[in-house]
Design a protein around this motif. Structure first.
Motif, short mmCIF file in Angstrom:
data_model
loop_
_atom_site.label_atom_id
_atom_site.label_comp_id
_atom_site.label_asym_id
_atom_site.label_seq_id
_atom_site.Cartn_x
_atom_site.Cartn_y
_atom_site.Cartn_z
N ARG A 119 37.36 40.13 31.77
CA ARG A 119 37.08 40.79 33.05
C ARG A 119 35.84 40.26 33.75
N ARG A 120 34.83 39.90 33.01
CA ARG A 120 33.56 39.47 33.61
C ARG A 120 33.54 37.95 33.69
N TRP A 121 33.83 37.42 34.89
CA TRP A 121 33.88 35.98 35.10
C TRP A 121 32.48 35.45 35.35
N LEU A 122 32.27 34.18 34.94
CA LEU A 122 30.96 33.55 35.13
C LEU A 122 31.15 32.10 35.56
N TYR A 123 30.32 31.69 36.51
CA TYR A 123 30.22 30.27 36.89
C TYR A 123 28.76 29.88 36.78
N VAL A 124 28.48 28.72 36.16
CA VAL A 124 27.11 28.21 36.03
C VAL A 124 27.08 26.77 36.52
N GLY A 125 26.28 26.49 37.52
CA GLY A 125 26.19 25.14 38.06
C GLY A 125 25.73 25.17 39.51
N SER A 126 25.74 24.02 40.13
CA SER A 126 25.32 23.95 41.53
C SER A 126 26.40 24.53 42.43
N LEU A 127 25.97 25.11 43.53
CA LEU A 127 26.91 25.69 44.49
C LEU A 127 27.21 24.63 45.55
N SER A 128 28.06 23.69 45.18
CA SER A 128 28.36 22.56 46.05
C SER A 128 29.88 22.36 46.15
N GLU A 129 30.27 21.56 47.12
CA GLU A 129 31.69 21.31 47.35
C GLU A 129 32.34 20.69 46.12
N ARG A 130 31.65 19.76 45.47
CA ARG A 130 32.24 19.07 44.32
C ARG A 130 32.55 20.01 43.18
N LYS A 131 31.86 21.10 43.10
CA LYS A 131 32.05 22.03 41.99
C LYS A 131 33.22 23.00 42.20
N GLY A 132 33.82 23.01 43.39
CA GLY A 132 34.99 23.85 43.62
C GLY A 132 34.71 25.33 43.67
N VAL A 133 33.49 25.72 44.04
CA VAL A 133 33.11 27.12 43.98
C VAL A 133 33.79 27.99 45.03
N ALA A 134 34.08 27.42 46.22
CA ALA A 134 34.78 28.20 47.25
C ALA A 134 36.20 28.53 46.80
N LEU A 135 36.85 27.58 46.15
CA LEU A 135 38.19 27.83 45.61
C LEU A 135 38.14 28.90 44.53
N LEU A 136 37.10 28.85 43.70
CA LEU A 136 36.95 29.85 42.65
C LEU A 136 36.83 31.25 43.25
N LEU A 137 36.02 31.39 44.29
CA LEU A 137 35.83 32.70 44.91
C LEU A 137 37.14 33.19 45.51
N ASP A 138 37.89 32.32 46.14
CA ASP A 138 39.19 32.69 46.71
C ASP A 138 40.13 33.14 45.61
N ALA A 139 40.16 32.39 44.50
CA ALA A 139 41.03 32.75 43.37
C ALA A 139 40.62 34.10 42.77
N PHE A 140 39.31 34.31 42.66
CA PHE A 140 38.82 35.58 42.13
C PHE A 140 39.30 36.74 42.99
N ALA A 141 39.20 36.58 44.31
CA ALA A 141 39.62 37.67 45.21
C ALA A 141 41.09 38.00 45.02
N ARG A 142 41.93 37.00 44.80
CA ARG A 142 43.36 37.24 44.60
C ARG A 142 43.61 37.98 43.29
N CYS A 143 42.85 37.65 42.26
CA CYS A 143 42.99 38.35 40.98
C CYS A 143 42.39 39.75 41.05
N TRP A 144 41.34 39.90 41.84
CA TRP A 144 40.67 41.20 42.00
C TRP A 144 41.61 42.22 42.64
N VAL A 145 42.46 41.78 43.54
CA VAL A 145 43.43 42.68 44.16
C VAL A 145 44.31 43.32 43.10
N GLU A 146 44.67 42.55 42.08
CA GLU A 146 45.49 43.06 40.98
C GLU A 146 44.67 43.91 40.01
N ASP A 147 43.38 43.59 39.87
CA ASP A 147 42.53 44.28 38.90
C ASP A 147 41.11 44.40 39.46
#
Length: 416
Positions: free
Chosen positions: A220-248
């Motif tokens: 349940r408790r997701w974690l990302y550690v690293g730079s907040l940059s385009e190469r790290k795919g963090v915006a995609l991660l946040l979008d994916a999290f929001a879709r999973c959050w709707v379910e849970d």
């Protein structure tokens, strides 16, 4: 080159943890700690590049004043396992080539040393130009110089003709040259096929301290550690999290790190309606990062490219499952234990890839996950003891082999 007559080691690096950037160069600090049983005395020279957008005349004036000040400046402190740490700030005008930046760093270290060479029979540098060139230009004539290349931006370095020529010279002059993984080595071999046999492997060192007290029971408790940059795919991660959050809606996501996308991610979280479930934590020390890994249930690493993937291995060391992209480094470091640690997903521009990967992992958890087994495998590959031995073999070979100029080859993972 002459055989070393002592077990003193110098480390030259453009990155090392500082008060301002506590996580910068943590992998170098780990290497120093991991190799402590190999050396009698170690000195880390942190040639820290300070970049600023100034004109050429301003740059010349800054360098005149800087050189005078540096001769009066001696900032030596202690770092891990009692090693000495010399901090050398290096002003560099923004936009200069990698070659010019390396020359500046080499000159700055020479000035800081008062023109004397580095007093160590073994010098190990990090990255080819900023570290390697700087080390070669300041090492004793009889010193053995080694380089480990980590940089994801290596193609940009080699795209500059002058920097490429300088890099070729570094490969020709060093006693040993290592890549942290095939993602780095393949770039170098393609650029310098004549040096292919001189480029070995040396993995990053990972701390395998105590894992979490209780195993993860829910993801349940997701974690990302690293730079907040385009190469790290963090915006995609946040979008994916929001879709999973709707379910849970009990899910949470913590971003640990800083970068250009920090503000836009906060805005994105509001727009997606998950701001209350998303936390941002500034860059932290390696020890604190490991503690955060133990406090969360799942590390998600959606990077587009990694040369090694230290954070992923650190999470497993902390007893935390991982979901990571196949971005070159992770599939190499996790070879043979991908399912045991969690799972790997493809690099895509679709957040549904992360969502689907999470759902598959959740369906397999915990019966088909074996973190203790994976942890034992990774400790044998990347633990301090294993990496320390690898460096010791390279730096201080048996007497019969000490005069050879052929580099030592160390596998980044066990040979199959």
């Amino acid at each position: 080159m002459a055989a070393p007559n002592g077990r003193d080691v110098a480390v030259v690096t453009p990155w090392y943890p500082t008060r301002q950037v506590p996580f910068g160069g943590a992998f170098v600090q780990a290497m120093v700690e991991a190799t402590s049983s190999a050396w009698r005395r170690a000195t880390v020279f942190h040639v820290d590049r300070w970049s600023a957008g100034v004109s050429a005349p301003q740059d010349a004036e800054i360098m005149r004043s800087y050189s005078e000040l540096l001769t009066r400046f001696s900032d030596e402190s202690r770092t891990v396992t009692g090693a000495a740490l010399r901090y050398v700030p290096v002003p560099v005008r923004a936009g200069v080539s990698f070659a010019e930046a390396a020359r500046r760093q080499a000159e700055a270290l020479r000035t800081a040393l008062g023109g004397a060479p580095i007093d160590a029979p073994v010098v190990h540098a990090h990255v080819g130009l900023s570290g390697g060139w700087t080390a070669l230009e300041n090492a004793r004539p009889d010193a053995r110089v080694f380089v480990t290349e980590h940089a994801t931006f290596l193609p940009s370095v080699l795209a500059e003709p002058e920097s490429r020529t300088m890099y070729d010279e570094v490969l020709s002059r060093v006693s040993g040259f290592f890549a942290v993984g095939e993602a780095v080595r393949s770039v170098l071999v393609e650029a310098f096929p004549q040096h292919a046999e001189r480029i070995g492997f040396m993995p990053n060192a990972i701390s395998f301290g105590e894992p979490r007290e209780r195993p993860v029971s829910e993801l349940r408790r997701w974690l990302y550690v690293g730079s907040l940059s385009e190469r790290k795919g963090v915006a995609l991660l946040l979008d994916a999290f929001a879709r999973c959050w709707v379910e849970d809606p009990s899910l949470s996501l913590t971003f640990v790190g800083e970068g250009a996308l920090r503000a836009s991610l906060a805005t994105q979280a509001v727009q997606l309606g998950v701001a209350d479930s998303v936390t941002f934590v500034e860059s932290v020390t390696p020890d604190r990062a490991l503690q955060l890994m133990r406090e969360h249930d799942l590390l998600i690493h959606p990077s587009r490219l990694e040369t090694f993937g230290m954070t992923i291995v650190e999470a497993v060391a902390a007893g935390t499952p991982v979901l990571a992209t196949r971005c070159r480094g992770p599939e190499e470091t996790l070879a043979g234990i991908e399912d045991a640690v969690g799972g790997l997903i493809d690099v895509t521009d679709d957040p549904e890839t992360i969502v689907a990967g999470y759902r598959r992992l959740r369906g397999r958890f915990p019966q088909q996950i074996d973190l203790p087994y994976a942890r034992s495998i990774l400790k044998g590959r990347y633990g301090y003891e294993a990496v320390g031995r690898a460096h010791a073999r390279a730096w201080f070979p048996p007497v019969d082999d000490a005069s050879t100029t052929k580099p030592s080859f160390v596998a980044a993972r066990p040979l199959e």
